[in-house]
Design a protein around this motif. Structure first.
Motif, mmCIF file in Angstrom:
data_model
loop_
_atom_site.group_PDB
_atom_site.id
_atom_site.type_symbol
_atom_site.label_atom_id
_atom_site.label_comp_id
_atom_site.label_asym_id
_atom_site.label_seq_id
_atom_site.Cartn_x
_atom_site.Cartn_y
_atom_site.Cartn_z
ATOM 1 N N ASN A 264 -6.122 7.458 -9.398
ATOM 2 C CA ASN A 264 -5.088 6.525 -9.824
ATOM 3 C C ASN A 264 -5.551 5.810 -11.082
ATOM 4 N N ASP B 274 5.696 11.445 -7.663
ATOM 5 C CA ASP B 274 4.738 10.355 -7.746
ATOM 6 C C ASP B 274 4.174 10.357 -9.155
ATOM 7 N N LYS C 15 1.965 8.629 -10.377
ATOM 8 C CA LYS C 15 0.570 8.194 -10.369
ATOM 9 C C LYS C 15 0.388 7.000 -11.295
ATOM 10 N N ASN D 281 0.811 -1.214 0.000
ATOM 11 C CA ASN D 281 0.000 0.000 0.000
ATOM 12 C C ASN D 281 0.845 1.265 0.000
ATOM 13 N N ASP E 148 -2.574 11.888 -3.150
ATOM 14 C CA ASP E 148 -3.729 11.055 -2.826
ATOM 15 C C ASP E 148 -5.053 11.684 -3.257
ATOM 16 N N SER E 149 -5.030 12.939 -3.710
ATOM 17 C CA SER E 149 -6.274 13.582 -4.153
ATOM 18 C C SER E 149 -6.493 13.414 -5.651
ATOM 19 N N PRO F 286 2.883 4.423 -1.254
ATOM 20 C CA PRO F 286 2.695 5.270 -2.434
ATOM 21 C C PRO F 286 3.809 5.045 -3.446
ATOM 22 N N ARG G 257 -1.743 17.324 -3.631
ATOM 23 C CA ARG G 257 -1.424 16.081 -2.927
ATOM 24 C C ARG G 257 -1.656 14.897 -3.850
#
Length: 266
Positions: free
Chosen positions: A250, A178, A180, A49, A246-247, A51, A244
């Motif tokens: 994915n 990241d 993504k 899990n 996580d916003s 990132p 961010r």
């Protein structure tokens, strides 16, 4: 920092970036040839899990281009169109301060992965013989993610350039990003071991060719050194917020990686 400028990098942010660039701890060597080195720092959390964030650092000893010229190369958006083969589109959006702006950049990714883009706040600092440029992802109210691109996130990306002589310098690129989507290990490995040295060589060549090009292309126009030359509209930094990871959605690219799965066995 406080008030409207709170999102703008502080002196502490520049010093912390410099410290990361010069640190040798917890970096795993991926490449070391011909005066160029590449390291990768893996995230502390290696669970399923965790990132998809990785940090890469590239260092190059340049013996034939000044620090000032390499600094100009990184800033000059018009010139970048000539040397950055991975770039799809790039433009400055607005000015936030004399040493900060917000811009857009999209780039090609190795097939079959979808291409990426970012919206970043960029800031810079020049002190004596040192040049620092840093950026991180922000949300811009008028530039939302596009359906044909994956919106990546720059947690912190930048350059540390230090003069070692009148026509030589140490050039360091560091990025924690990241991407993504759902990128397999082979993409990260390829980026660190193959693409990064290739890009660094391109930047070096761009530095060698820049003085002759700039002489014929608005030689006195350098708004990154002379803020009064900037034609960008001013923007209140409070209109921006940190992007961010996580916003963002994915994007599932698992089907795209099946054909490359064999490359992920090493």
């Amino acid at each position: 920092m406080s008030g409207n400028s709170s999102i703008l990098p502080s002196e502490e942010a520049f010093e912390d970036f410099k410290k990361q660039c010069l640190s040798g701890e917890n970096w795993h060597s991926k490449y070391d040839k011909n005066g160029m080195q590449v390291w990768v720092e893996l995230p502390a959390n290696k669970s399923n899990n965790a990132p998809k964030v990785h940090k890469i650092k590239c260092k190059m000893a340049i013996k034939d281009v000044s620090a000032a010229t390499m600094y100009d190369v990184i800033h000059d958006g018009q010139y970048r169109k000539l040397w950055d083969a991975n770039m799809l589109e790039s433009y400055d959006i607005a000015r936030l301060a004399d040493n900060a702006d917000v811009g857009y950049y999209s780039w090609l990714c190795p097939k079959p992965i979808k291409n990426r883009d970012v919206v970043t706040l960029r800031s810079w600092r020049v002190t004596n013989d040192e040049y620092i440029i840093i950026n991180f992802s922000v949300k811009h109210p008028k530039i939302p993610p596009q359906s044909n691109l994956v919106r990546a996130v720059s947690v912190l990306t930048g350059y540390f350039i230090k003069a070692t002589g009148p026509d030589s310098c140490t050039f360091i690129y560091l990025s924690q990003a990241d991407p993504k989507g759902s990128l397999p290990k082979w993409v990260v490995n390829k980026a660190s071991e193959v693409l990064a040295p290739r890009v660094m060589k391109s930047v070096h060549k761009a530095g060698k060719d820049y003085p002759a090009w700039k002489e014929k292309n608005s030689p006195d126009m350098k708004p990154w050194l002379n803020p009064k030359q900037s034609t960008l509209p001013m923007m209140d930094p409070t209109e921006l917020s940190l992007q961010r990871a996580d916003s963002l959605e994915n994007v599932d690219e698992s089907s795209k990686r099946d054909a490359q799965e064999s490359e992920d066995s090493s």
